[in-house]
Design a protein around this motif. Structure first.
Motif, PDB file in Angstrom:
ATOM      1  N   UNK A  77      24.010  48.800  52.704  1.00 31.47           N
ATOM      2  CA  UNK A  77      25.259  48.957  52.976  1.00 31.47           C
ATOM      3  C   UNK A  77      25.548  47.981  53.995  1.00 31.47           C
ATOM      4  N   UNK A  78      24.652  47.643  54.866  1.00 31.77           N
ATOM      5  CA  UNK A  78      24.940  46.490  55.967  1.00 31.77           C
ATOM      6  C   UNK A  78      25.223  45.078  55.419  1.00 31.77           C
ATOM      7  N   UNK A  79      23.952  44.875  54.325  1.00 28.75           N
ATOM      8  CA  UNK A  79      24.426  43.593  53.868  1.00 28.75           C
ATOM      9  C   UNK A  79      25.512  43.306  52.983  1.00 28.75           C
ATOM     10  N   UNK A  80      26.019  44.472  52.102  1.00 28.04           N
ATOM     11  CA  UNK A  80      27.379  44.494  51.593  1.00 28.04           C
ATOM     12  C   UNK A  80      28.527  44.499  52.695  1.00 28.04           C
ATOM     13  N   UNK A  81      28.324  44.855  53.823  1.00 29.60           N
ATOM     14  CA  UNK A  81      29.281  44.891  54.702  1.00 29.60           C
ATOM     15  C   UNK A  81      29.677  43.833  55.249  1.00 29.60           C
ATOM     16  N   UNK A  82      28.309  42.822  55.561  1.00 31.92           N
ATOM     17  CA  UNK A  82      28.297  41.533  55.982  1.00 31.92           C
ATOM     18  C   UNK A  82      29.099  40.468  54.922  1.00 31.92           C
ATOM     19  N   UNK A  83      28.538  40.552  53.895  1.00 27.88           N
ATOM     20  CA  UNK A  83      29.135  39.838  52.850  1.00 27.88           C
ATOM     21  C   UNK A  83      30.888  39.947  52.760  1.00 27.88           C
ATOM     22  N   UNK A  84      31.021  41.377  52.408  1.00 26.29           N
ATOM     23  CA  UNK A  84      32.609  41.564  52.390  1.00 26.29           C
ATOM     24  C   UNK A  84      33.320  40.988  53.319  1.00 26.29           C
ATOM     25  N   UNK A  85      32.825  41.635  54.587  1.00 26.00           N
ATOM     26  CA  UNK A  85      33.713  41.235  55.916  1.00 26.00           C
ATOM     27  C   UNK A  85      33.704  39.515  55.845  1.00 26.00           C
ATOM     28  N   UNK A  86      32.653  38.828  55.660  1.00 26.79           N
ATOM     29  CA  UNK A  86      32.555  37.349  55.801  1.00 26.79           C
ATOM     30  C   UNK A  86      33.573  36.903  54.729  1.00 26.79           C
ATOM     31  N   UNK A  87      33.628  37.344  53.276  1.00 30.92           N
ATOM     32  CA  UNK A  87      34.690  36.749  52.706  1.00 30.92           C
ATOM     33  C   UNK A  87      36.120  37.027  53.032  1.00 30.92           C
ATOM     34  N   UNK A  88      36.342  38.327  53.409  1.00 30.16           N
ATOM     35  CA  UNK A  88      37.658  38.681  53.993  1.00 30.16           C
ATOM     36  C   UNK A  88      38.182  38.042  54.898  1.00 30.16           C
ATOM     37  N   UNK A  89      37.293  37.371  55.778  1.00 30.92           N
ATOM     38  CA  UNK A  89      37.687  36.634  57.092  1.00 30.92           C
ATOM     39  C   UNK A  89      37.945  35.141  56.739  1.00 30.92           C
ATOM     40  N   UNK A  90      37.212  34.804  55.700  1.00 27.97           N
ATOM     41  CA  UNK A  90      37.450  33.480  55.028  1.00 27.97           C
ATOM     42  C   UNK A  90      38.765  33.274  54.210  1.00 27.97           C
ATOM     43  N   UNK A  91      39.083  34.371  53.478  1.00 27.19           N
ATOM     44  CA  UNK A  91      39.917  34.256  52.473  1.00 27.19           C
ATOM     45  C   UNK A  91      41.341  34.785  53.267  1.00 27.19           C
ATOM     46  N   UNK A  92      41.194  35.654  54.217  1.00 25.62           N
ATOM     47  CA  UNK A  92      42.407  36.585  54.847  1.00 25.62           C
ATOM     48  C   UNK A  92      42.893  37.466  54.278  1.00 25.62           C
ATOM     49  N   UNK A  93      41.856  38.273  53.367  1.00 22.49           N
ATOM     50  CA  UNK A  93      42.268  39.393  52.846  1.00 22.49           C
ATOM     51  C   UNK A  93      41.385  40.664  53.134  1.00 22.49           C
ATOM     52  N   UNK A  94      41.513  41.157  54.272  1.00 20.26           N
ATOM     53  CA  UNK A  94      40.659  41.881  55.056  1.00 20.26           C
ATOM     54  C   UNK A  94      39.953  43.114  54.274  1.00 20.26           C
ATOM     55  N   UNK A  95      40.771  43.972  53.753  1.00 18.08           N
ATOM     56  CA  UNK A  95      40.310  45.023  53.279  1.00 18.08           C
ATOM     57  C   UNK A  95      39.534  45.235  51.700  1.00 18.08           C
ATOM     58  N   UNK A  96      39.930  43.975  50.799  1.00 18.71           N
ATOM     59  CA  UNK A  96      39.580  44.053  49.506  1.00 18.71           C
ATOM     60  C   UNK A  96      38.073  43.954  49.328  1.00 18.71           C
ATOM     61  N   UNK A  97      37.585  42.614  49.773  1.00 15.94           N
ATOM     62  CA  UNK A  97      36.083  42.137  49.492  1.00 15.94           C
ATOM     63  C   UNK A  97      35.048  43.117  50.335  1.00 15.94           C
ATOM     64  N   UNK A  98      35.778  43.785  51.577  1.00 16.33           N
ATOM     65  CA  UNK A  98      34.802  44.471  52.489  1.00 16.33           C
ATOM     66  C   UNK A  98      34.463  45.904  51.637  1.00 16.33           C
ATOM     67  N   UNK A  99      35.752  46.288  51.188  1.00 12.58           N
ATOM     68  CA  UNK A  99      35.523  47.575  50.390  1.00 12.58           C
ATOM     69  C   UNK A  99      34.472  47.360  49.200  1.00 12.58           C
ATOM     70  N   UNK A 100      34.856  46.524  48.359  1.00 15.84           N
ATOM     71  CA  UNK A 100      34.168  46.340  47.210  1.00 15.84           C
ATOM     72  C   UNK A 100      32.637  45.905  47.450  1.00 15.84           C
ATOM     73  N   UNK A 101      32.386  44.991  48.550  1.00 21.59           N
ATOM     74  CA  UNK A 101      30.940  44.803  48.713  1.00 21.59           C
ATOM     75  C   UNK A 101      30.246  45.913  49.402  1.00 21.59           C
ATOM     76  N   UNK A 102      30.812  47.032  50.197  1.00 23.78           N
ATOM     77  CA  UNK A 102      30.230  48.086  50.558  1.00 23.78           C
ATOM     78  C   UNK A 102      29.798  49.104  49.479  1.00 23.78           C
ATOM     79  N   UNK A 103      30.695  49.109  48.520  1.00 28.03           N
ATOM     80  CA  UNK A 103      30.248  49.716  47.307  1.00 28.03           C
ATOM     81  C   UNK A 103      28.998  49.212  46.443  1.00 28.03           C
ATOM     82  N   UNK A 104      28.965  47.669  46.349  1.00 29.49           N
ATOM     83  CA  UNK A 104      28.261  47.232  45.701  1.00 29.49           C
ATOM     84  C   UNK A 104      26.736  47.463  46.462  1.00 29.49           C
ATOM     85  N   UNK A 105      26.650  47.194  47.794  1.00 25.27           N
ATOM     86  CA  UNK A 105      25.635  47.330  48.822  1.00 25.27           C
ATOM     87  C   UNK A 105      25.132  48.718  48.486  1.00 25.27           C
TER      88      UNK A 105
END
Length: 112
Positions: A54-82
């Protein structure tokens, strides 16, 4: 003059006491506590694997959202993948434990 028992006498008495305690406890008490401790280790390992996923998924998702400016999309996706990766790793650990427990009775029967 009497200075008391020699240090060698204390050491031999202590060794004799340790041997008597060891004989009184036997191997069964030690084996049971080691088995319980091992089960607790496996349980903590499984919890840590899930939280790490969960932590790794959160980190990757938050990082990608921060880079692309799409805060909830990658965060939610990578939390589920994690979460899925953590559960998969937990299941693999459970299979290892099950294989080990199934192999134990066979080794005990060979010793008898």
């Amino acid at each position: 003059m009497f200075d008391g028992p020699s240090p060698d006498d204390h050491a031999s008495r202590l060794k004799a006491l340790e041997d008597r305690i060891k004989a009184a406890k036997g191997d069964e008490a030690r084996h049971h506590s080691e088995e319980h401790y091992s089960q607790a280790q496996v349980a903590w390992r499984m919890v840590i694997e899930l939280v790490a996923g969960l932590g790794i998924g959160f980190g990757i998702g938050y990082g990608l959202d921060f880079l692309f400016g799409t805060l909830p999309i990658f965060l939610v996706l990578f939390i589920f993948l994690g979460f899925a990766a953590g559960v998969k790793t937990m299941m693999r650990t459970a299979q290892e434990v099950q294989k080990r427990q199934l192999a134990e009775p066979d080794s005990k029967n060979e010793d008898d």
